[in-house]
Design a protein around this motif. Sequence first.
Motif, mmCIF file in Angstrom:
data_model
loop_
_atom_site.group_PDB
_atom_site.id
_atom_site.type_symbol
_atom_site.label_atom_id
_atom_site.label_comp_id
_atom_site.label_asym_id
_atom_site.label_seq_id
_atom_site.Cartn_x
_atom_site.Cartn_y
_atom_site.Cartn_z
ATOM 1 N N HIS A 38 4.730 0.104 6.141
ATOM 2 C CA HIS A 38 4.817 1.430 5.518
ATOM 3 C C HIS A 38 6.135 2.106 5.905
ATOM 4 O O HIS A 38 6.800 2.710 5.062
ATOM 5 C CB HIS A 38 3.620 2.272 5.944
ATOM 6 C CG HIS A 38 3.716 3.714 5.581
ATOM 7 N ND1 HIS A 38 3.761 4.151 4.277
ATOM 8 C CD2 HIS A 38 3.790 4.828 6.347
ATOM 9 C CE1 HIS A 38 3.855 5.479 4.261
ATOM 10 N NE2 HIS A 38 3.880 5.908 5.516
ATOM 11 N N LEU A 39 6.520 1.997 7.167
ATOM 12 C CA LEU A 39 7.774 2.588 7.634
ATOM 13 C C LEU A 39 8.971 1.973 6.916
ATOM 14 O O LEU A 39 9.899 2.684 6.503
ATOM 15 C CB LEU A 39 7.910 2.392 9.149
ATOM 16 C CG LEU A 39 9.182 2.910 9.792
ATOM 17 C CD1 LEU A 39 9.245 4.424 9.693
ATOM 18 C CD2 LEU A 39 9.250 2.457 11.241
ATOM 19 N N GLU B 112 0.259 6.472 2.784
ATOM 20 C CA GLU B 112 0.629 7.786 3.333
ATOM 21 C C GLU B 112 -0.600 8.654 3.619
ATOM 22 O O GLU B 112 -0.710 9.212 4.717
ATOM 23 C CB GLU B 112 1.593 8.502 2.388
ATOM 24 C CG GLU B 112 2.156 9.783 2.943
ATOM 25 C CD GLU B 112 3.125 9.574 4.088
ATOM 26 O OE1 GLU B 112 3.151 10.437 4.989
ATOM 27 O OE2 GLU B 112 3.832 8.564 4.099
ATOM 28 N N PRO B 113 -1.566 8.773 2.687
ATOM 29 C CA PRO B 113 -2.768 9.554 3.012
ATOM 30 C C PRO B 113 -3.559 8.951 4.177
ATOM 31 O O PRO B 113 -4.107 9.672 5.004
ATOM 32 C CB PRO B 113 -3.597 9.522 1.724
ATOM 33 C CG PRO B 113 -2.641 9.170 0.651
ATOM 34 C CD PRO B 113 -1.563 8.349 1.280
ATOM 35 N N LEU B 114 -3.601 7.622 4.257
ATOM 36 C CA LEU B 114 -4.296 6.963 5.363
ATOM 37 C C LEU B 114 -3.601 7.275 6.690
ATOM 38 O O LEU B 114 -4.252 7.571 7.694
ATOM 39 C CB LEU B 114 -4.355 5.454 5.135
ATOM 40 C CG LEU B 114 -5.063 4.642 6.214
ATOM 41 C CD1 LEU B 114 -6.544 4.985 6.250
ATOM 42 C CD2 LEU B 114 -4.855 3.158 5.969
ATOM 43 N N LEU C 253 0.829 -1.208 0.000
ATOM 44 C CA LEU C 253 0.000 0.000 0.000
ATOM 45 C C LEU C 253 0.865 1.260 0.000
ATOM 46 O O LEU C 253 0.504 2.266 -0.622
ATOM 47 C CB LEU C 253 -0.939 0.000 1.201
ATOM 48 C CG LEU C 253 -2.048 -1.056 1.174
ATOM 49 C CD1 LEU C 253 -2.810 -1.068 2.488
ATOM 50 C CD2 LEU C 253 -2.987 -0.825 0.010
ATOM 51 N N SER C 254 2.007 1.201 0.662
ATOM 52 C CA SER C 254 2.932 2.339 0.645
ATOM 53 C C SER C 254 3.541 2.523 -0.733
ATOM 54 O O SER C 254 3.670 3.648 -1.218
ATOM 55 C CB SER C 254 4.028 2.131 1.684
ATOM 56 O OG SER C 254 4.907 3.214 1.703
ATOM 57 N N GLY D 198 -3.703 5.468 14.511
ATOM 58 C CA GLY D 198 -4.582 4.371 14.115
ATOM 59 C C GLY D 198 -4.060 3.616 12.912
ATOM 60 O O GLY D 198 -4.390 2.450 12.703
ATOM 61 N N ALA D 199 -3.232 4.273 12.105
ATOM 62 C CA ALA D 199 -2.647 3.617 10.935
ATOM 63 C C ALA D 199 -1.157 3.344 11.107
ATOM 64 O O ALA D 199 -0.619 2.469 10.446
ATOM 65 C CB ALA D 199 -2.866 4.471 9.689
ATOM 66 N N SER D 200 -0.492 4.084 11.984
ATOM 67 C CA SER D 200 0.955 3.892 12.108
ATOM 68 C C SER D 200 1.331 2.860 13.153
ATOM 69 O O SER D 200 2.409 2.280 13.085
ATOM 70 C CB SER D 200 1.646 5.223 12.423
ATOM 71 O OG SER D 200 1.209 5.732 13.659
#
Length: 120
Positions: free
Chosen positions: A70-71, A51-53, A44-45, A60-62
Amino acid sequence: MLTDLLKAFLIGGVICAIGQVLIDYTKFTPARILTSFVVCGVILSALGWYEPLAEFAGAGASVPLTGFGHLLAKGVREAIAEDGALGILTGGLTAAAGGITAAITAGLAAAVLFRKRGKK
């Protein structure tokens, strides 16, 4: 502030609910589900959708494992921009070093502080 908390709660809850559905209705092992969440975060990243999420939902997303994926992807992207192809190998670990260190330290502390009990 209340709306930020609500957004984080709802998005984090949806991510956790997806994990619970996978546990309840599939034969996936917990390890496969956790790994799948990290891989989904990376994908997704890479598509530019996470990123927008993460900006919308904050923690809540990180915090969930998708945020870890994502990181990793974000770290690799930045390291490639700085170091070229070597960034593929170093970027993810450099970006996630703080979280990895905290997890190892917490695990070590738990192992030292608590006694191992056998299964009955």
